[in-house]
Design a protein around this motif. Structure first.
Motif, short mmCIF file in Angstrom:
data_model
loop_
_atom_site.label_atom_id
_atom_site.label_comp_id
_atom_site.label_asym_id
_atom_site.label_seq_id
_atom_site.Cartn_x
_atom_site.Cartn_y
_atom_site.Cartn_z
N PRO A 276 14.83 -3.84 0.33
CA PRO A 276 13.81 -2.98 0.95
C PRO A 276 12.63 -2.69 0.01
N GLU A 277 12.91 -2.49 -1.28
CA GLU A 277 11.83 -2.25 -2.23
C GLU A 277 10.92 -3.47 -2.35
N PHE A 278 11.53 -4.65 -2.33
CA PHE A 278 10.72 -5.87 -2.38
C PHE A 278 9.82 -5.97 -1.15
N ALA A 279 10.35 -5.62 0.02
CA ALA A 279 9.54 -5.69 1.25
C ALA A 279 8.32 -4.79 1.13
N VAL A 280 8.52 -3.59 0.57
CA VAL A 280 7.39 -2.67 0.39
C VAL A 280 6.39 -3.23 -0.62
N ALA A 281 6.92 -3.75 -1.75
CA ALA A 281 6.04 -4.31 -2.78
C ALA A 281 5.25 -5.49 -2.25
N PHE A 282 5.90 -6.35 -1.48
CA PHE A 282 5.21 -7.52 -0.93
C PHE A 282 4.13 -7.10 0.07
N ALA A 283 4.44 -6.06 0.86
CA ALA A 283 3.45 -5.56 1.82
C ALA A 283 2.26 -4.96 1.10
N LEU A 284 2.50 -4.27 -0.02
CA LEU A 284 1.39 -3.70 -0.79
C LEU A 284 0.49 -4.81 -1.34
N GLY A 285 1.10 -5.88 -1.81
CA GLY A 285 0.31 -7.01 -2.28
C GLY A 285 -0.50 -7.62 -1.16
N SER A 286 0.13 -7.76 0.02
CA SER A 286 -0.57 -8.35 1.17
C SER A 286 -1.72 -7.48 1.64
N ALA A 287 -1.62 -6.18 1.39
CA ALA A 287 -2.71 -5.29 1.78
C ALA A 287 -4.00 -5.65 1.05
N THR A 308 -20.55 -14.05 -1.84
CA THR A 308 -19.24 -13.53 -1.41
C THR A 308 -18.12 -14.36 -2.00
N ILE A 309 -18.29 -15.68 -2.01
CA ILE A 309 -17.29 -16.54 -2.66
C ILE A 309 -17.21 -16.23 -4.15
N GLY A 310 -18.36 -16.00 -4.76
CA GLY A 310 -18.37 -15.69 -6.18
C GLY A 310 -17.60 -14.42 -6.51
N LEU A 311 -17.80 -13.37 -5.70
CA LEU A 311 -17.04 -12.13 -5.90
C LEU A 311 -15.54 -12.38 -5.73
N GLY A 312 -15.20 -13.19 -4.73
CA GLY A 312 -13.80 -13.52 -4.52
C GLY A 312 -13.23 -14.31 -5.68
N GLY A 313 -13.99 -15.29 -6.18
CA GLY A 313 -13.53 -16.08 -7.32
C GLY A 313 -13.29 -15.22 -8.55
N LEU A 314 -14.17 -14.24 -8.77
CA LEU A 314 -14.01 -13.34 -9.91
C LEU A 314 -12.72 -12.53 -9.77
N ALA A 315 -12.47 -11.99 -8.56
CA ALA A 315 -11.24 -11.23 -8.34
C ALA A 315 -10.01 -12.11 -8.49
N LEU A 316 -10.09 -13.35 -8.02
CA LEU A 316 -8.97 -14.29 -8.18
C LEU A 316 -8.64 -14.51 -9.64
N ALA A 317 -9.66 -14.77 -10.44
CA ALA A 317 -9.45 -15.05 -11.86
C ALA A 317 -8.94 -13.81 -12.61
N ALA A 341 -1.35 -9.14 -8.30
CA ALA A 341 -1.24 -10.00 -7.11
C ALA A 341 -2.11 -9.45 -5.98
N ALA A 342 -2.15 -8.13 -5.83
CA ALA A 342 -2.99 -7.53 -4.80
C ALA A 342 -4.47 -7.82 -5.06
N LEU A 343 -4.88 -7.78 -6.35
CA LEU A 343 -6.25 -8.12 -6.69
C LEU A 343 -6.54 -9.58 -6.40
N TYR A 344 -5.58 -10.45 -6.75
CA TYR A 344 -5.74 -11.89 -6.45
C TYR A 344 -5.91 -12.10 -4.94
N LEU A 345 -5.05 -11.44 -4.15
CA LEU A 345 -5.10 -11.62 -2.70
C LEU A 345 -6.37 -11.03 -2.10
N ALA A 346 -6.91 -9.97 -2.72
CA ALA A 346 -8.20 -9.45 -2.27
C ALA A 346 -9.29 -10.50 -2.51
N GLY A 347 -9.22 -11.16 -3.65
CA GLY A 347 -10.16 -12.26 -3.92
C GLY A 347 -10.00 -13.40 -2.93
N LEU A 348 -8.75 -13.68 -2.55
CA LEU A 348 -8.50 -14.71 -1.54
C LEU A 348 -9.16 -14.35 -0.22
#
Length: 433
Positions: A276-287, A308-317, A341-348
């Motif tokens: 259950p903790e993993f499910a919550v953590a994964f959902a937070l990352g997906s947010a 916009t792609i540039g901002l995303g690329g920066l967040a990904l890196a 991971a949440a920051l990476y996914l925001a960049g995605l």
């Protein structure tokens, strides 16, 4: 055709909402561009893939017990699904460029629905594996053609905004799908999950058949053949701007698959989270992904695709490098991985929808084929990296962190060094229009 069969569809699904859709269709109302209704329908079509995988994950152990299958055999229901999804993406686009989006989309949804019913009544693991392949083959058509429809209706920043809005809606699917699947599994057993997917496909058939107009403005003039399809794909591969956007989409998505493949093992076995903790953590990352797509939808028409792609690329890196730092410092909190991971996914969420828009914009006459090629390359490369990460994971999170950081940094590098190429491609598109 779909409207003529509306009574049978209503009896299969038994939904009051479906009856409402049919009533609206009788009045001759069709979904229109620049409306939330159309965006929502396209988003739900692109969510078919994630729903078909994530909904039945809680049922894998019960499937193995009921069908007397080993865990490795049950895992093949996922592997064959991914293969069918990748192969399907390369097929639908060129066919729809020649014969129209709507009839091919209806055929894909019909295949998805029938295969879902076959999964529900599978008597052996072998039948389930084969049915899952065809379910994926049908589901991939919904994803490819939804993207092609966006390009039929919009281009450049407006297409990027539409992809971002679709992504924001679709981001809910990976979060709620396991919960829905778990409830169905507990109440009715694993077969009910595939009945639900059959119902979803049936509703999709009714909505597309009755409410979605044909969006292809001009059909590809050349007859459909393997030779003509390969010739079109070769044209794409000679377009530098297309290749740059393809690289951005593929590399950023590969990092996501690395996270999906390794997060469960790393966070539960190495960082001590319960299920259950993993499910919550994964959902937070997906947010983070949802946040990125919402932000992109709000800014892309103001600052353009490239920034916009540039901002995303920066967040990904930065997200990937932050994960490297967390592992290097020996941090033992799960948050030290989930937050990067949440920051990476925001960049995605910022970069990938705009990458799709940039890749498809130059090819209005072959948007379906372009969508197919991008989807095939993206899916195949991501699945390969996910398999490598899963194989290399052991007693540390290094394989996961390195893969995510490498893909984030590579996305940013591609964006930085291809700006002139993509700008030239945009100039040619404006002249063409």
């Amino acid at each position: 055709m779909a409207c003529a069969s509306r009574d049978s569809a209503g009896s299969l699904v038994g939904s009051g909402r479906l009856s409402m859709v049919v009533s609206v269709a009788r009045a001759g109302v069709m979904l229109r561009p620049d409306t939330f209704a159309l965006t929502a329908v396209l988003a739900l079509l692109t969510a078919v893939g994630p729903l078909s995988v994530d909904m039945y994950l809680p049922s894998l152990p019960d499937i193995g017990r009921e069908l007397a299958a080993r865990p490795a055999q049950v895992q093949l229901t996922i592997s064959f699904y991914l293969v069918g999804f990748a192969l399907g993406q390369i097929v639908y686009g060129p066919i729809s460029d020649r014969h129209g989006r709507k009839p091919i989309l209806l055929a894909a949804l019909a295949l998805f629905s029938i295969a879902g019913l076959a999964c529900a009544f599978a008597s052996s693991i072998e039948v389930l594996i084969i049915a899952r392949f065809f379910q994926a083959f049908g589901g991939s058509g919904a994803v490819v053609l939804a993207r092609a429809i966006v390009r039929d209706l919009y281009s450049e920043a407006r297409a990027g905004r539409e992809f971002s809005l679709m992504g924001a809606i679709m981001a809910v699917a990976p979060t709620i799908a396991p919960l829905i699947g778990g409830v169905l599994q507990a109440a009715f057993g694993w077969r009910a999950i595939f009945v639900a997917l059959f119902a979803l496909g049936s509703v999709g058939l009714a909505v597309v058949g009755c409410l979605l107009p044909e969006t292809l403005k001009s059909r590809a003039p050349e007859p459909l053949s393997l030779l003509s399809t390969m010739r079109v794909y070769r044209t794409f591969m000679k377009n530098s701007a297309f290749l740059a956007h393809l690289g951005i989409v593929t590399c950023s998505f590969m990092g996501l698959f690395a996270w999906i493949s390794g997060a469960s093992f790393v966070l539960q076995d190495l960082y001590g989270l319960s299920a259950p903790e993993f499910a919550v953590a994964f959902a937070l990352g997906s947010a983070g992904y949802m946040l990125g797509t919402v932000l992109a939808a709000g800014i892309v028409t103001h600052i353009g695709l490239d920034r916009t792609i540039g901002l995303g690329g920066l967040a990904l890196a930065v997200g990937g490098l932050a994960m490297i730092a967390a592992v290097t410092l020996g941090l033992t909190s799960a948050a030290s991985l989930v937050l990067p991971a949440a920051l990476y996914l925001a960049g995605l969420g910022l970069a990938m929808p705009q990458g799709f828009a940039g890749a498809l914009s130059p090819f209005q006459d072959h948007a379906g084929a372009a969508s197919s090629l991008v989807g095939f390359v993206q899916q195949t490369c991501a699945a390969a990296l996910g398999a490598v990460v899963g194989h290399m994971l052991g007693r540390s999170a290094w394989p996961l962190a390195v893969a995510i950081a490498a893909m984030g940094c590579l996305t940013l590098v591609i964006w930085m060094f291809s700006r002139d190429i993509r700008a030239q491609g945009k100039d040619r598109l404006i002249l063409h229009i």
